[in-house]
Design an enzyme around this catalytic site. Structure first.
Site, short mmCIF file in Angstrom:
data_model
loop_
_atom_site.label_atom_id
_atom_site.label_comp_id
_atom_site.label_asym_id
_atom_site.label_seq_id
_atom_site.Cartn_x
_atom_site.Cartn_y
_atom_site.Cartn_z
N ASP A 1 -12.10 6.62 3.98
CA ASP A 1 -11.03 6.44 5.16
C ASP A 1 -10.56 5.03 4.91
O ASP A 1 -9.74 4.55 5.49
CB ASP A 1 -11.22 6.80 6.34
N GLU B 1 -9.62 3.48 2.26
CA GLU B 1 -9.01 3.68 1.03
C GLU B 1 -7.82 2.75 0.54
O GLU B 1 -7.56 2.34 -0.73
CB GLU B 1 -8.61 4.98 0.84
N ASP C 1 -3.00 10.39 4.02
CA ASP C 1 -4.15 10.17 4.37
C ASP C 1 -4.95 10.94 5.13
O ASP C 1 -4.86 10.82 6.32
CB ASP C 1 -4.35 8.50 4.78
N ARG D 1 -7.42 -0.63 1.21
CA ARG D 1 -7.75 -1.68 0.47
C ARG D 1 -8.41 -1.57 -0.83
O ARG D 1 -8.39 -2.29 -1.87
CB ARG D 1 -9.01 -2.47 1.45
N LYS E 1 -10.70 12.15 8.68
CA LYS E 1 -9.98 11.71 9.98
C LYS E 1 -9.83 12.82 11.02
O LYS E 1 -9.86 14.18 10.64
CB LYS E 1 -8.58 11.46 9.93
N LYS F 1 0.68 -1.23 -0.04
CA LYS F 1 0.18 0.10 -0.01
C LYS F 1 0.66 1.28 0.03
O LYS F 1 1.81 1.30 0.88
CB LYS F 1 -1.05 0.06 1.25
N ASP G 1 1.45 6.31 5.67
CA ASP G 1 0.49 5.21 5.37
C ASP G 1 1.06 4.75 4.22
O ASP G 1 0.00 3.80 3.49
CB ASP G 1 -1.00 6.18 5.29
#
EC number: 3.4.11.1
Length: 516
Positions: free
Chosen positions: A365, A367, A288, A369, A295, A283, A306
């Site tokens: 959020d 995101e 993020d 996956r 968030k 990933k 992230d």
């Protein structure tokens, strides 16, 4: 490094480490092991490992000195003493290993890391922590990883680099050089594997520690290109136009809220006589915010990390190339910045992934996956024997396993083996079963699948179930959720503050195993 538009704005400092049979003449200090004992005849309950470099009268003199200063031998305790005159160094540094019957690689690795941080005022240090060849790798890893220091991005007001050595700031000084005492003829292969693996962890740390002002999909892709090409890897980078042409709907959806468009990077290591074919996926969310599902502001600055999964698989691939591991390896990393804007995806949107599966996006959020789904589907087209993916994916990982142990899901045999290797190399890992109830919970009337569950139970495993939908038939696969272990609030043992580089050493150990 290959010429490129973007280069890393700062690199972490690490100690050079070499393997020698004899004590070097220019060493400032010798590091030795001290055990805690229960022997009532020994006044302070300590015992020093007797080695070729410290024995006889010299050993007795050091023991007496340690007793005088009341050293205990407890794990990671550092004690400095003037060296015996005949030893040829100025200082003996004793590091505690605890009880001798509890000694293992992780104890040595942490002790070596503690030493590495404790000797930054010295220039050259010899290390004789163990005479056991099987312990060499742990010592080398600890020395390199423990001394890692990321300097940050400094402006012109930081004049440390222009000052004389005696006036430099502590952070400006080059780290100590280490000589590990051993037998280069017998141990060079073990030493090399440990050295390259640890240096690759530091590369992953460097990637993660770069702030998102300097690290976004385009620049990060070029950072990767430079290090990958230097290692002899083939590099393929898809920009937003090519992503749209090829149907990478998940990566485009997450990246469309940012003015910085997404990328997909593919690395290829192709030895002629490879025994196995492996796909790695990581990933790469360069920042993020959560997107429309924003968030909380507190702690959001840590979201520079992230993309830790992508950093880990890229660094492991670079290590595999440098080591010449006999495995065909293709690494796929989707890069995107998840931002809220008038163009961002919304909860309730339906997107079409690479390969045709549709997803209902109920939370923007979740995101990671979404971009990983595209990358896994693409990696599966190469028909690898194994597919291993890692990501800073869910807060549920920390709820289930804490901040230092990552979860492993996927095919039973591969899942269990990677979890076992993670624990062996000191990157704590635990096998987690995917849950049967999620096979029903992932369904939605709006699309093929949904990206979050309707309840909050088993969120780490739900993400694993989501990703499993994109793995090609017959491929053994594993998903590593490293949300907590990828970042550390403070340094300890051989773990650096901020980016940790987990799970690079697990991946390198596994690749070395299947290449053998």
């Amino acid at each position: 490094m290959a010429a490129s538009k973007f280069e890393l704005p700062a690199r972490g400092k690490i100690s050079p480490v070499e393997l020698q049979k004899k004590l070097p003449k220019n060493a400032d200090a010798l590091v030795v092991s001290v055990f805690r004992t229960q022997d009532s005849a020994n006044e302070n309950g300590i015992e020093i490992l007797d080695t070729d470099w410290l024995s006889g009268g010299q050993l007795r003199e050091v023991v007496e000195g340690l007793q005088t200063v009341k050293a205990t031998g407890k794990a990671n305790e550092i004690t400095r003493l003037p060296a015996p005159k005949k030893l040829g160094v100025d200082v003996v540094i004793a590091v505690g290993l605890g009880a001798q019957d509890k000694l293992d690689d992780e104890v040595l690795r942490r002790a070596a890391g503690t030493v590495s941080r404790a000797v930054k005022d010295l220039n050259s240090v010899a290390v004789a922590l163990s005479g056991d060849r099987d312990r060499l790798a742990a010592i080398v890893e600890g020395l390199i990883l423990g001394g890692y220091a990321y300097p940050g991005i400094r402006g012109s007001k930081d004049e440390g680099a222009t000052q004389p050595d005696e006036k430099k700031n502590h952070a400006d000084k080059d780290p100590a050089e280490f000589t590990v005492l051993g037998d280069p003829k017998k141990d060079s292969d073990v030493f090399r594997l440990a050295q390259v693996g640890a240096e690759s962890v530091c590369l992953a740390r460097d990637f993660v520690n770069v702030p998102s002002s300097h690290k976004f999909p385009e620049s990060y892709a070029e950072f990767i290109r430079g290090f990958a090409e230097d290692a002899g890897l083939k590099v393929e980078i898809l920009d937003e136009k090519q992503l749209e042409k090829d149907g990478f709907g998940g990566i485009l959806a997450v990246g469309q809220g940012s003015v910085r468009p997404p990328r997909l990077v593919r690395l290829h290591h192709s030895p002629r006589k490879a025994k196995k074919k492996v796909a790695l996926v990581g990933k790469g969310i360069t920042f993020d915010t959560g997107g429309i599902s924003l968030k909380p502001g507190a702690g959001m600055g840590e979201m520079i990390m992230d993309m830790g999964g992508s950093a880990a698989v890229v660094a492991a691939t670079v290590a595999a190339a440098k080591l010449g591991l006999n495995v065909e390896l293709t690494t796929t990393v989707p890069l995107a910045e998840n931002m809220p804007s008038g163009n961002a995806i919304r909860p309730g949107d339906v997107i079409t992934h690479y390969g045709g599966i549709t997803s209902e996006i109920l939370n923007t959020d979740a995101e990671g996956r979404i971009v990983l789904a595209d990358a896994i589907a693409r990696a599966s087209e190469d028909k690898p024997d194994y597919l291993v993916e890692t990501a800073t994916l869910t807060g549920h990982q920390m709820l289930a396993l804490g901040k230092k142990t990552y979860g492993v899901m996927g095919s039973d045999e591969l899942r269990d083996r990677i979890a076992e290797l993670g624990r062996r190399v000191g990157e704590k890992a635990w096998a987690m079963a995917l849950l049967e109830e999620h096979e029903e919970a992932i369904k939605t009337p709006a699309a093929d699948i949904r990206n979050i569950s309707e309840d909050r139970w088993g969120g780490m495993q739900f993400a694993g179930t989501y990703l499993s939908q994109f793995v090609g038939e017959g491929i053994e696969w594993a998903h590593l959720d490293i949300a907590g272990p990828a970042w550390a609030a403070s340094a300890s043992g051989y773990t650096a503050q901020r980016a940790t580089g987990v799970p690079v050493r697990t991946l390198v150990a596994w690749l070395d195993e299947i290449a053998s």
